[in-house]
Design an enzyme around this catalytic site. Structure first.
Site, PDB file in Angstrom:
ATOM      1  N   HIS A   1       2.053  -9.958  10.267  1.00 12.31           N
ATOM      2  CA  HIS A   1       3.016  -9.752  11.358  1.00 12.31           C
ATOM      3  C   HIS A   1       2.352  -9.755  12.738  1.00 12.31           C
ATOM      4  CE1 HIS A   1       6.433  -9.019   8.721  1.00 12.31           C
ATOM      5  NE2 HIS A   1       5.643  -8.265   7.969  1.00 12.31           N
TER       6      HIS A   1
ATOM      7  N   ASP B   1       1.917  -4.008   5.844  1.00  9.22           N
ATOM      8  CA  ASP B   1       2.801  -4.663   4.886  1.00  9.22           C
ATOM      9  C   ASP B   1       2.683  -6.188   4.944  1.00  9.22           C
ATOM     10  OD1 ASP B   1       3.995  -4.406   7.513  1.00  9.22           O
ATOM     11  OD2 ASP B   1       5.782  -5.311   6.639  1.00  9.22           O
ATOM     12  N   GLU B   2       3.058  -6.825   3.862  1.00  6.11           N
ATOM     13  CA  GLU B   2       3.343  -8.255   3.780  1.00  6.11           C
ATOM     14  C   GLU B   2       2.209  -9.129   4.328  1.00  6.11           C
ATOM     15  OE1 GLU B   2       8.219  -8.184   3.830  1.00  6.11           O
ATOM     16  OE2 GLU B   2       7.203  -8.386   5.775  1.00  6.11           O
ATOM     17  N   TYR B   3       0.984  -8.874   3.894  1.00  8.56           N
ATOM     18  CA  TYR B   3      -0.135  -9.745   4.284  1.00  8.56           C
ATOM     19  C   TYR B   3      -0.053 -11.030   3.467  1.00  8.56           C
ATOM     20  CZ  TYR B   3      -4.869 -11.180   5.552  1.00  8.56           C
ATOM     21  OH  TYR B   3      -5.964 -11.871   6.041  1.00  8.56           O
TER      22      TYR B   3
END
Length: 533
Positions: free
Chosen positions: A272, A329-331
């Site tokens: 992100h 989160d969400e790598y």
């Protein structure tokens, strides 16, 4: 002889009066005095100007209308209280009650006084031994006077919210007493202003709404792939055209503090980061085929950590509250079926840092541990998303952090109980009930206040099932936040967002403040929300 003695005593008395008066004048001119000299707000100053006789206005009868509902309400026989033309809000100047008293006086359009409480007045008292807890208060309405007692300014402020709501709904307070305190210590709203810019004025309006609902946190997600929304002096190249200046952020934080709200900043990494990486393409993670992993920073590049730590250090002083959210989160690299084969540079870096057998997952865990160390050095408690907490591997998440749990849909999805068993307290952002995602992508739907009111509690952390009895509670699930995510930024205007979240946030406030089942139906609650203003 008797007459001579009388004259002597008369002279002595006059000299004594002159000496006393002189001492008083000298004391006033010197500006002397200590905290012990602060006026007692319950006592009338002899030097004050005469006040008009108090106008005693009767309050309503019956139940007390508030959102959230108070912990206990004991009605009594009596006239109650309503504001009149002689009403004043009374609190000792310099005490923690002074700020809440100033605000309430402005909201009621009445005078403010430091002492001399009497009929028709509202008296705010700070008593460290009141037994109310750090955010609790007691409120008593008796004989046309209201007394709010709390251990802290926050408790006094929440007592004024109860009073103001009852005035809005019914014109005053019924006779009786309240004992009130929150069930959960963290209660708030998260705003994604990275994907969609929100003005300082819009944010300030929300802060007032949160405070009136006795919510105490505002989580600001200001960096993501689509934008970086706060002025930066260390890295001005990353800032989006539409952004908040630091002066605007300072004003937001000062308003929040006056409303007893903590602003929690978030700089999400190692994913992100698209807006940051647009200005630093050399730090962008790429695959073996040369394609870009959007928003992912290259953990193998030593300059990556330096850049993010620069930002953490720059913004920590701007946000003086206890927490700093560091994301996690969400790598994208971890979404690959074989992260080590897809990102060999990360695989080599993992083994160089953590030894044979270390994986990309270990590298990502180590990255979050390092960022957590940075914010701890800055005096903050780190918070992370639950899918930034990776199970197994050689590297484990360090302990001194809080986990904001939002999903059970991540790779290797883990039940909330696993985090609690490992010693990590949770903050509930259950995506089924508390995620307001603009445009409703990826199977998200706009949450309703009715569902929150009827089905959800702070212990419903994942899906619709509560944690087992004895496993949740205020010590394990610290509280909850309602989250506004702006994935499809143009799906709603800021005004539509404000209206769309109004009832859901009120329902969440009810369930985080007041333990147990709320009284009344959803329709009755909705009416109460409208009535209390």
């Amino acid at each position: 002889m008797k007459r001579t003695v009388w004259r002597i005593w008369a002279i002595v008395a006059v000299v004594g009066l002159i000496a006393t008066a002189t001492a008083l004048v000298l004391t006033q001119q010197s500006g002397g005095g200590t905290a012990a000299d602060a006026p007692d707000p319950t006592q009338t100053s002899a030097a004050s100007d005469p006040l008009p006789d108090p106008v005693r206005a009767d309050g309503p009868s019956g139940d007390l209308q508030t959102v959230p509902q108070v912990t206990t309400w004991e009605p009594a026989e009596g006239p109650g209280w309503a504001p009149s033309e002689t009403t004043r809000v009374v609190a000792a100047d310099g005490s923690e009650a002074a700020g809440p008293a100033d605000q309430l006086a402005g909201e009621l359009s009445v005078d403010r006084a430091a002492d001399g409480a009497r009929a028709s007045d509202v008296l705010l008292l700070i008593d460290p031994n009141a037994g109310t807890g750090p955010e609790g208060y007691s409120l008593t309405t008796r004989d046309h006077q209201v007394t709010i007692t709390a251990e802290t300014g926050a408790g006094a402020f929440y007592g004024t919210r109860t009073l103001l709501q009852s005035v809005n709904a019914d014109g005053g307070l019924p006779e009786g007493s309240v004992q009130d305190a929150p069930d959960r210590e963290q209660r708030g709203l998260m705003l994604d202003t990275a994907r969609k810019f929100y003005s300082a004025e819009w944010i300030e309006d929300r802060l007032h709404e949160l405070a009136d609902l006795k919510l105490n946190e505002f989580h600001l997600h200001f960096s993501d792939d689509q934008g970086f929304r706060i002025e930066s002096e260390s890295h001005p190249e990353i800032v989006s055209e539409e952004h908040l200046t630091k002066d605007e952020v300072t004003a937001i934080v000062e308003l929040a503090e006056s409303l007893h709200i903590t602003v929690i900043p978030e700089i999400d990494s190692p994913g992100h980061l698209g807006a940051v990486l647009d200005a630093h393409p050399d730090l962008q993670l790429t695959k073996t085929d040369g394609s870009v992993a959007r928003g992912a920073i290259d953990l193998a590049n030593p300059d990556a950590a330096a850049l993010i730590d620069d930002l953490l250090r720059e913004y920590a002083p701007l946000f003086p509250g206890e927490y700093f959210h560091i994301g996690g989160d969400e790598y994208p690299a971890l979404y690959a079926s074989d992260p080590e084969a897809s990102y060999p540079g990360l695989a080599r870096a993992a083994q160089e840092q953590y030894g044979d057998g270390a994986t990309v997952r270990d590298l990502a865990t180590g990255w979050i541990n390092d960022r957590a160390d940075t914010v701890r050095e800055l005096g903050k408690t780190p918070q992370v998303w639950n899918d930034g907490m990776h199970a197994g591997g050689k590297v484990q998440p360090d302990q001194d952090r809080q986990v904001t749990y939002w999903t059970g849909r991540e790779i290797g999805a883990r039940e909330p109980q696993e985090y609690l068993d490992a010693g990590f307290p949770l903050v509930n952002l259950n995506s089924q009930y508390l995620y307001y995602v603009l445009g409703e992508p990826n199977e998200f739907t706009y949450p309703t206040g009715e569902a929150i009111y009827n089905e959800w509690t702070p212990d419903v952390v994942r899906g619709s099932t509560a944690l087992p009895e004895g496993e949740g509670g205020p010590e394990n699930v610290l509280g909850a936040r309602f989250a506004i995510w702006c994935d499809l930024a143009d799906a709603q205007t800021p005004e539509q967002v404000a209206e769309g979240i109004r009832l859901p946030v009120a329902a969440m406030a009810q369930k985080t403040w007041h333990a147990g089942e709320p009284s009344g139906s959803w329709q009755e609650f909705t009416q109460r929300v409208n009535d209390v203003g």
